[in-house]
Design a protein around this motif. Structure first.
Motif, PDB file in Angstrom:
ATOM      1  N   LYS A  36      34.452 -40.400  79.455  1.00 40.31           N
ATOM      2  CA  LYS A  36      34.771 -41.818  79.176  1.00 40.31           C
ATOM      3  C   LYS A  36      35.093 -42.079  77.704  1.00 40.31           C
ATOM      4  CE  LYS A  36      30.837 -43.302  80.551  1.00 40.31           C
ATOM      5  NZ  LYS A  36      30.359 -42.001  81.032  1.00 40.31           N
ATOM      6  N   SER A  37      34.200 -41.621  76.813  1.00 40.70           N
ATOM      7  CA  SER A  37      34.390 -41.958  75.398  1.00 40.70           C
ATOM      8  C   SER A  37      35.656 -41.316  74.848  1.00 40.70           C
ATOM      9  CB  SER A  37      33.177 -41.517  74.574  1.00 40.70           C
ATOM     10  OG  SER A  37      32.035 -42.196  75.023  1.00 40.70           O
ATOM     11  N   ASN A  38      35.907 -40.072  75.257  1.00 42.12           N
ATOM     12  CA  ASN A  38      37.145 -39.417  74.806  1.00 42.12           C
ATOM     13  C   ASN A  38      38.381 -40.146  75.317  1.00 42.12           C
ATOM     14  OD1 ASN A  38      37.066 -36.688  73.260  1.00 42.12           O
ATOM     15  ND2 ASN A  38      35.219 -36.743  74.505  1.00 42.12           N
ATOM     16  N   ALA A  59      30.365 -49.881  73.996  1.00 40.22           N
ATOM     17  CA  ALA A  59      29.172 -50.405  74.659  1.00 40.22           C
ATOM     18  C   ALA A  59      28.392 -49.276  75.318  1.00 40.22           C
ATOM     19  CB  ALA A  59      29.568 -51.461  75.686  1.00 40.22           C
ATOM     20  N   ASP A  60      28.755 -48.049  74.968  1.00 45.89           N
ATOM     21  CA  ASP A  60      28.097 -46.858  75.502  1.00 45.89           C
ATOM     22  C   ASP A  60      26.861 -46.565  74.657  1.00 45.89           C
ATOM     23  OD1 ASP A  60      27.317 -44.417  76.445  1.00 45.89           O
ATOM     24  OD2 ASP A  60      29.236 -43.425  76.150  1.00 45.89           O
ATOM     25  N   LEU A  61      25.724 -46.491  75.310  1.00 48.01           N
ATOM     26  CA  LEU A  61      24.501 -46.263  74.545  1.00 48.01           C
ATOM     27  C   LEU A  61      24.093 -44.786  74.563  1.00 48.01           C
ATOM     28  CD1 LEU A  61      22.761 -49.392  75.973  1.00 48.01           C
ATOM     29  CD2 LEU A  61      23.919 -49.186  73.783  1.00 48.01           C
ATOM     30  N   LEU A  63      24.824 -40.566  73.764  1.00 51.86           N
ATOM     31  CA  LEU A  63      24.817 -39.877  72.480  1.00 51.86           C
ATOM     32  C   LEU A  63      26.198 -39.726  71.859  1.00 51.86           C
ATOM     33  CD1 LEU A  63      22.158 -37.131  73.270  1.00 51.86           C
ATOM     34  CD2 LEU A  63      21.898 -39.178  71.853  1.00 51.86           C
ATOM     35  N   ALA A  64      27.193 -39.421  72.705  1.00 49.26           N
ATOM     36  CA  ALA A  64      28.530 -39.186  72.159  1.00 49.26           C
ATOM     37  C   ALA A  64      29.273 -40.502  71.990  1.00 49.26           C
ATOM     38  CB  ALA A  64      29.309 -38.273  73.100  1.00 49.26           C
ATOM     39  N   ASN A  65      29.059 -41.147  70.855  1.00 52.21           N
ATOM     40  CA  ASN A  65      29.668 -42.457  70.657  1.00 52.21           C
ATOM     41  C   ASN A  65      31.022 -42.358  69.968  1.00 52.21           C
ATOM     42  OD1 ASN A  65      27.725 -44.067  71.924  1.00 52.21           O
ATOM     43  ND2 ASN A  65      26.352 -43.755  70.173  1.00 52.21           N
ATOM     44  N   ILE A 138      36.787 -51.344  76.505  1.00 57.93           N
ATOM     45  CA  ILE A 138      35.323 -51.288  76.436  1.00 57.93           C
ATOM     46  C   ILE A 138      34.829 -49.985  77.039  1.00 57.93           C
ATOM     47  CG2 ILE A 138      33.164 -52.432  77.048  1.00 57.93           C
ATOM     48  CD1 ILE A 138      34.706 -55.025  77.306  1.00 57.93           C
ATOM     49  N   ASP A 139      34.187 -49.182  76.196  1.00 52.32           N
ATOM     50  CA  ASP A 139      33.596 -47.920  76.655  1.00 52.32           C
ATOM     51  C   ASP A 139      32.179 -48.245  77.118  1.00 52.32           C
ATOM     52  OD1 ASP A 139      32.777 -45.322  77.055  1.00 52.32           O
ATOM     53  OD2 ASP A 139      32.728 -44.785  74.928  1.00 52.32           O
ATOM     54  N   THR A 140      31.963 -48.273  78.430  1.00 48.46           N
ATOM     55  CA  THR A 140      30.637 -48.639  78.936  1.00 48.46           C
ATOM     56  C   THR A 140      29.797 -47.373  79.128  1.00 48.46           C
ATOM     57  OG1 THR A 140      31.135 -48.418  81.296  1.00 48.46           O
ATOM     58  CG2 THR A 140      31.717 -50.505  80.259  1.00 48.46           C
TER      59      THR A 140
HETATM   60 MG   LIG Z   1      30.376 -41.819  76.218  1.00 50.10          MG
END
Ligand SMILES: [Mg+2]
Ligand SMILES: Nc1ncnc2c1ncn2[C@@H]1O[C@H](COP(=O)(O)OP(=O)(O)OP(=O)(O)O)[C@@H](O)[C@H]1O
Length: 285
Positions: A36-38, A59-61, A63-65, A138-140
């Motif tokens: 997701k984050s990538n 909005a991702d809590l 580790l990989a922010n 939005i990265d959830t």
């Molecule tokens: Mg992520």
């Protein structure tokens, strides 16, 4: 005369309050670690390079922010805005590739516990972004927590990310099922990440789309696939998003295609009221 002017001022402020520009794309998944984050970071860069004003809300809590992937320091985040210590424009940081990043951090973890005035500050601030930007991505976090749902429910488009692994597919279907329960015009699409071939991605999409149509009565859109690509791993190590570090690698080509499809209107606003109006409504439930 004064009454007329008052009315005009009131109407103007109403128009401002409802003016809405940004298309809101929430990126979700069932299983964690599916990319997701990538996808969020690299998609934001590609949309920005097409000349769009893009804001990514992390909005991702997990580790990989997003700030780690982009190698930038975020001294402040949305928690500072909620507590009234900072203005939303002060916490947005220009990220490599031309988009702007807002860190979510722990402030968002407790969204359901916010007081009415904190919540109002959050909604007002994010409404400002909605009125400025072309896209709000939005990265959830992974899964279907109330926190994630408050974002996905209010978005114009939810991009559900899965990998071809059976566990990820099962969890993606669970998310799609929850989303399908809301009466909403929101679009939901499936992106299959880390595929070993184009055909594998198509098969995964076909399978989930067929079941979603049959049992959930929803039309799941096809966001395409992104191959398993070592350049993604290398770029995470280098802390440089892969569309910048390796613009021609297979993953970059696919994310560029996705951005083009989204920009061509697949994700355009479908709901008449503003995103954060809807979000504040969901908060109150
Ligand atoms: Mg992520
Ligand atoms: N297309 C790909 N090819 C190869 N490896 C990938 C690909 N996409 C993701 N990865 C690997 O998966 C890891 C996790 O990706 P990412 O952090 O984007 O997932 P996530 O869904 O945001 O995770 P979380 O649920 O923890 O937030 C990356 O660090 C990378 O090593």
């Amino acid at each position: 005369m004064t009454a007329l002017m008052d009315q005009a001022t009131h109407l103007r402020s109403l128009a401002r309050a409802t003016a809405r520009q940004a298309t809101v794309i929430a990126i979700a998944s069932g299983k964690g670690g599916v990319g997701k984050s990538n996808i969020a970071v690299n998609l934001s860069i590609r949309l920005a390079s097409a000349g769009k004003d893009v804001v990514l809300l992390d909005a991702d809590l997990g580790l990989a922010n997003a700030d780690v992937l982009c190698n930038i320091d975020l001294p402040c985040n949305l928690a500072h805005v909620i507590s009234g210590k900072r203005d939303i424009n002060e916490v947005m940081v220009k990220a490599p590739g031309g988009f702007r990043l807002i860190g979510g951090a722990s402030g968002l973890a407790k969204m359901a516990d916010l007081t009415e005035s904190d919540r109002q500050r959050l909604v007002d601030s994010l409404q400002q972004i909605e009125q400025q930007a072309d896209y709000l991505v939005i990265d959830t976090g992974a899964g279907i927590s109330p926190n994630v749902l408050s974002f996905t429910r209010a978005a114009d488009h939810v991009l559900v990310v899965t990998t071809p692994e059976p566990t990820a597919i099962t969890d993606a279907y669970a998310v799609i099922k929850v989303l399908s329960r809301d009466q909403s015009d929101r679009r939901v699409s499936l992106l299959v990440n880390q595929t070993l071939s184009e055909r594998e991605g198509e098969l995964v999409y076909d399978r989930i789309a067929r079941v979603a149509r049959q049992f959930l009565n929803i039309n799941l859109l096809d966001a395409g696939g992104v191959p398993d690509d070592e350049h993604v791993v290398l770029s995470v190590r280098k802390r440089t998003p892969f569309v910048l570090a390796y613009p021609k690698c297979p993953a970059s080509v696919c994310v560029s295609q996705l951005a083009m499809r989204l920009a061509s209107g697949v994700a355009s606003p479908v709901q008449p009221e503003g995103f954060f109006d809807r979000m504040s409504r969901w908060f109150r439930r």
